[in-house]
Design a protein around this motif. Structure first.
Motif, PDB file in Angstrom:
ATOM      1  N   ALA A 288     -11.430   6.788 -13.544  1.00  0.00           N
ATOM      2  CA  ALA A 288     -10.497   5.728 -13.169  1.00  0.00           C
ATOM      3  C   ALA A 288     -10.774   5.198 -11.763  1.00  0.00           C
ATOM      4  N   VAL A 289     -11.217   6.081 -10.846  1.00  0.00           N
ATOM      5  CA  VAL A 289     -11.491   5.638  -9.470  1.00  0.00           C
ATOM      6  C   VAL A 289     -12.630   4.605  -9.465  1.00  0.00           C
TER       7      VAL A 289
ATOM      8  N   LEU B  80       0.186   3.464   3.703  1.00  0.00           N
ATOM      9  CA  LEU B  80      -0.655   2.282   3.483  1.00  0.00           C
ATOM     10  C   LEU B  80      -1.480   2.484   2.216  1.00  0.00           C
ATOM     11  N   TYR B  81      -1.652   1.424   1.451  1.00  0.00           N
ATOM     12  CA  TYR B  81      -2.533   1.500   0.287  1.00  0.00           C
ATOM     13  C   TYR B  81      -3.898   0.881   0.607  1.00  0.00           C
ATOM     14  N   PHE B  82      -3.874  -0.169   1.445  1.00  0.00           N
ATOM     15  CA  PHE B  82      -5.100  -0.890   1.795  1.00  0.00           C
ATOM     16  C   PHE B  82      -5.206  -0.983   3.312  1.00  0.00           C
ATOM     17  N   ALA B  83      -6.441  -0.999   3.805  1.00  0.00           N
ATOM     18  CA  ALA B  83      -6.676  -1.169   5.242  1.00  0.00           C
ATOM     19  C   ALA B  83      -8.085  -1.720   5.442  1.00  0.00           C
TER      20      ALA B  83
ATOM     21  N   SER C  90      -4.142   8.467  -5.717  1.00  0.00           N
ATOM     22  CA  SER C  90      -2.949   8.262  -6.547  1.00  0.00           C
ATOM     23  C   SER C  90      -3.333   8.378  -8.025  1.00  0.00           C
ATOM     24  N   ASN C  91      -2.328   8.655  -8.860  1.00  0.00           N
ATOM     25  CA  ASN C  91      -2.601   8.795 -10.296  1.00  0.00           C
ATOM     26  C   ASN C  91      -2.908   7.417 -10.925  1.00  0.00           C
ATOM     27  N   THR C  92      -3.367   7.441 -12.169  1.00  0.00           N
ATOM     28  CA  THR C  92      -3.786   6.205 -12.845  1.00  0.00           C
ATOM     29  C   THR C  92      -2.640   5.212 -12.963  1.00  0.00           C
ATOM     30  N   THR C  93      -1.436   5.691 -13.228  1.00  0.00           N
ATOM     31  CA  THR C  93      -0.280   4.791 -13.329  1.00  0.00           C
ATOM     32  C   THR C  93      -0.057   4.059 -12.002  1.00  0.00           C
TER      33      THR C  93
END
Length: 200
Positions: free
Chosen positions: A107-108, A138-141, A170-173
Motif C-alpha cells: 500500500a505504501v 503533520l501528514y505532509f511537509a 498510517s493504516n490503509t484506511t
C-alpha cells in the motif's frame, strides 16, 4: 550670331514646333531644349521617387517579413507552452497505470505512486496538501525533518519527483482518507476523489 547647317528633315521638325508667328528657329530650339532638360530633371526626380518608394516598399516588406517571422516564432513558442500546459493539465486518470500500481510493493508504494502522479498533474497547486493534517500531527511537509519533529514513528517518505514528503506509517484506511483529502484540495469532486482513493 553663328550659322549652322541642318538637313531639311530636322528643319521641318523645328518648324513644326513653332508656337506663334515670327518665332525664330533659335527660340524654338531653346524652348525645346529647356523643355527637354525639364523633362530630364523630371525624369531624374521620377527615378529618385521611384527608387525611394521601391526602397521603402522593400523595407516595409522586410519589416513585414520580419514581423511575420517573429509572429511565427511566437506562435511556435506559444504552441510549445500550450503543449506543456496540456501535458501538465492531463487528467490523473490518464496517468494512473493499474498494472504499474499492481507491481508496487504494498500500500505504501501505491500510495506514493498515486501522490507522485497527482503532483505531476498539479505541480503548482500541490502545496495545498501542506494544510492537510491531523489534530496534533503533520501528514505532509517539505522536508523529512518537519515530519519527524511531529512524531518519530511517522516513517516519512518523499513523494516521487517532488519536493514534498508524506507520513507512511498510517493504516490503509487512513491513507485512503488522506488521498481523498488531497484530491479534494486539488479540485476533484467527491466522485473523482473516491475513484482516486480506490486506486490504493
Amino acid at each position: 550670331m553663328k550659322t549652322i547647317e541642318i538637313d531639311d528633315e530636322l528643319y521641318q521638325y523645328i518648324a513644326s514646333k513653332t508656337e506663334f508667328i515670327g518665332e525664330s528657329a533659335s527660340d524654338i530650339l531653346r524652348r525645346l531644349l529647356a523643355a527637354n532638360s525639364e523633362l530630364s530633371a523630371a525624369a531624374v526626380k521620377s527615378k529618385i521617387v521611384e527608387s525611394t518608394v521601391a526602397a521603402q516598399t522593400e523595407a516595409e516588406t522586410t519589416d513585414v517579413e520580419i514581423a511575420d517571422e517573429v509572429q511565427e516564432e511566437t506562435l511556435l513558442v506559444e504552441d510549445v507552452a500550450e503543449q506543456k500546459t496540456l501535458t501538465s493539465c492531463q487528467n490523473i486518470f490518464d496517468l494512473i497505470n493499474k498494472e504499474e500500481l499492481a507491481m508496487e510493493r504494498g500500500a505504501v508504494g501505491r500510495f506514493l505512486n498515486i501522490l507522485g502522479n497527482l503532483h505531476r498533474v498539479h505541480p503548482k497547486q500541490f502545496s495545498a496538501v501542506l494544510d492537510i493534517r491531523g489534530r496534533d500531527r503533520l501528514y505532509f511537509a517539505q522536508s523529512e525533518e518537519e515530519l519527524l519533529a511531529t512524531g518519530s514513528s511517522s516513517k516519512p517518505k518523499q513523494i516521487p519527483d517532488s519536493d514534498y514528503w508524506v507520513i507512511t506509517n498510517s493504516n490503509t484506511t487512513k491513507k485512503k482518507l488522506m488521498l481523498t483529502d488531497v484530491a479534494q484540495v486539488l479540485g476533484y469532486n467527491n466522485e473523482q476523489a473516491e475513484s482516486i482513493r480506490d486506486f490504493l
